[in-house]
Scaffold this motif. Structure first.
Motif, PDB file in Angstrom:
ATOM      1  N   HIS A 148      28.274  -2.302  36.999  1.00 35.19           N
ATOM      2  CA  HIS A 148      28.737  -1.386  35.956  1.00 35.19           C
ATOM      3  C   HIS A 148      29.585  -0.285  36.586  1.00 35.19           C
ATOM      4  CE1 HIS A 148      24.785  -2.980  34.441  1.00 35.19           C
ATOM      5  NE2 HIS A 148      25.586  -3.302  33.439  1.00 35.19           N
ATOM      6  N   TYR A 149      30.642   0.127  35.895  1.00 37.37           N
ATOM      7  CA  TYR A 149      31.504   1.181  36.417  1.00 37.37           C
ATOM      8  C   TYR A 149      30.699   2.408  36.822  1.00 37.37           C
ATOM      9  CZ  TYR A 149      36.156  -0.769  35.411  1.00 37.37           C
ATOM     10  OH  TYR A 149      37.300  -1.505  35.433  1.00 37.37           O
ATOM     11  N   GLY A 150      29.833   2.874  35.915  1.00 42.70           N
ATOM     12  CA  GLY A 150      29.091   4.103  36.164  1.00 42.70           C
ATOM     13  C   GLY A 150      28.179   4.018  37.373  1.00 42.70           C
ATOM     14  N   CYS A 151      27.638   2.834  37.642  1.00 43.10           N
ATOM     15  CA  CYS A 151      26.682   2.684  38.748  1.00 43.10           C
ATOM     16  C   CYS A 151      27.360   2.727  40.110  1.00 43.10           C
ATOM     17  CB  CYS A 151      25.896   1.381  38.600  1.00 43.10           C
ATOM     18  SG  CYS A 151      24.814   1.345  37.154  1.00 43.10           S
ATOM     19  N   VAL A 152      28.656   2.416  40.158  1.00 46.36           N
ATOM     20  CA  VAL A 152      29.386   2.406  41.442  1.00 46.36           C
ATOM     21  C   VAL A 152      30.438   3.509  41.491  1.00 46.36           C
ATOM     22  CG1 VAL A 152      28.980  -0.027  41.918  1.00 46.36           C
ATOM     23  CG2 VAL A 152      30.949   0.623  40.547  1.00 46.36           C
ATOM     24  N   GLY A 153      30.381   4.447  40.530  1.00 50.00           N
ATOM     25  CA  GLY A 153      31.261   5.599  40.560  1.00 50.00           C
ATOM     26  C   GLY A 153      32.699   5.324  40.164  1.00 50.00           C
ATOM     27  N   LEU A 154      32.948   4.279  39.392  1.00 52.51           N
ATOM     28  CA  LEU A 154      34.303   3.964  38.944  1.00 52.51           C
ATOM     29  C   LEU A 154      34.527   4.477  37.527  1.00 52.51           C
ATOM     30  CD1 LEU A 154      34.760   0.299  40.240  1.00 52.51           C
ATOM     31  CD2 LEU A 154      35.708   2.387  41.222  1.00 52.51           C
ATOM     32  N   LYS A 155      35.751   4.941  37.265  1.00 52.74           N
ATOM     33  CA  LYS A 155      36.134   5.345  35.919  1.00 52.74           C
ATOM     34  C   LYS A 155      37.245   4.472  35.360  1.00 52.74           C
ATOM     35  CE  LYS A 155      34.835  10.209  36.493  1.00 52.74           C
ATOM     36  NZ  LYS A 155      35.319  11.612  36.425  1.00 52.74           N
ATOM     37  N   GLU A 156      37.900   3.722  36.231  1.00 49.86           N
ATOM     38  CA  GLU A 156      38.972   2.820  35.801  1.00 49.86           C
ATOM     39  C   GLU A 156      39.021   1.632  36.736  1.00 49.86           C
ATOM     40  OE1 GLU A 156      42.573   5.157  38.175  1.00 49.86           O
ATOM     41  OE2 GLU A 156      42.434   5.264  35.989  1.00 49.86           O
ATOM     42  N   GLN A 157      39.836   0.640  36.363  1.00 49.19           N
ATOM     43  CA  GLN A 157      39.912  -0.588  37.154  1.00 49.19           C
ATOM     44  C   GLN A 157      40.461  -0.302  38.550  1.00 49.19           C
ATOM     45  OE1 GLN A 157      42.294  -3.589  35.348  1.00 49.19           O
ATOM     46  NE2 GLN A 157      42.201  -4.976  37.075  1.00 49.19           N
ATOM     47  N   PRO A 158      39.751  -0.698  39.609  1.00 40.20           N
ATOM     48  CA  PRO A 158      40.252  -0.437  40.966  1.00 40.20           C
ATOM     49  C   PRO A 158      41.496  -1.276  41.265  1.00 40.20           C
ATOM     50  CG  PRO A 158      38.304  -1.838  41.038  1.00 40.20           C
ATOM     51  CD  PRO A 158      38.456  -1.402  39.613  1.00 40.20           C
ATOM     52  N   LYS A 159      42.356  -0.725  42.101  1.00 38.18           N
ATOM     53  CA  LYS A 159      43.578  -1.433  42.489  1.00 38.18           C
ATOM     54  C   LYS A 159      43.305  -2.226  43.764  1.00 38.18           C
ATOM     55  CE  LYS A 159      46.588   2.103  40.481  1.00 38.18           C
ATOM     56  NZ  LYS A 159      47.677   3.084  40.734  1.00 38.18           N
ATOM     57  N   GLY A 160      43.810  -3.446  43.821  1.00 31.65           N
ATOM     58  CA  GLY A 160      43.574  -4.293  44.972  1.00 31.65           C
ATOM     59  C   GLY A 160      42.161  -4.820  45.020  1.00 31.65           C
TER      60      GLY A 160
END
Length: 235
Positions: A202-214
């Motif tokens: 989940h985005y929130g569990c790994v500290g992401l707010k948007e789709q990572p690049k690469g």
């Protein structure tokens, strides 16, 4: 009055009650120490008097001091009574705090049950959204829940979906993902390590707010990947 308000009301006088009990404990402890010192001096005095009696011949040689005077024994009994009072008072204080802890545990247990019910309802609602091409893992896509090549992108289907009845049964076979070991919901991202044991996060569990690049690797796999790159560069 709610459970939390009732608990707060019962908790409010607790510090003052404990303070009074601890103050009484200190007074009892001081009294116990005083009477123990007094009794120790009293017994030592009686022992010295006994020795002096043997030396002067007032007490026949070979006579043993079987017991102290009634006064010294009364002091010892009084000390025991004070010690028993201290123990009883400490038990009262412990039971009082323990009762509040158990009450709080029950409240927290109810909150946890309510949270799980809400999560199950939300998971049941999101299960039907996994087949809209939104990039989240679905049940029938192979592996443990399926693994797509592309990462999650765009807004979640849950945000754009029309209102629906969420009182659906939770599928016990619904696969779980991520470090939190929960079902699929919201936007998720796949680890680019093909041997990743978890795969989807989940985005929130790994500290992401948007789709990572690469390429993106989870914290468990990033160290392995760095070592692999280092080895490849130095061989």
């Amino acid at each position: 009055m709610s459970f939390l308000e009732d608990f707060q009301a019962s908790l409010e006088p607790l510090p003052n009650i404990l303070q009074r009990k601890y103050a009484l404990l200190r007074d009892l402890d001081k009294s116990l120490q005083d009477i123990q010192r007094q009794n120790e001096l009293h017994c030592l005095q009686e022992i010295e008097e006994f020795k002096e009696g043997v030396k002067t011949g007032n007490i026949p040689p070979g006579t043993s001091l079987n017991k102290f005077s009634d006064e010294a024994q009364d002091e010892q009994k009084h000390a025991i009574r004070i010690a028993d009072e201290k123990v009883a008072l400490a038990v009262q204080a412990y039971d009082l705090v323990d009762a509040h802890i158990q009450q709080l545990d029950q409240y927290l247990k109810k909150l946890e049950e309510q949270r799980r019910e809400k999560d199950n309802v939300a998971a049941a609602g999101s299960t039907g959204l996994n087949h809209d091409g939104n990039g989240k893992p679905g049940k029938g896509e192979g592996g443990r829940g399926g693994r797509k090549k592309s990462k999650v992108g765009g807004a979640t289907a849950a945000a754009n979906a029309p209102s629906m009845d969420l009182d659906l049964p939770v599928d016990p076979n619904e696969p779980t993902y991520c470090f939190c070991n929960q079902v699929s919901y919201g936007e998720m991202v796949a680890c680019d390590n093909p041997d990743c044991k978890i795969e989807w996060f989940h985005y929130g569990c790994v500290g992401l707010k948007e789709q990572p690049k690469g390429k993106w690797y989870c914290s468990d796999c990033s160290g392995t990947q760095k070592r692999k790159v280092y080895v490849e560069e130095h061989t």
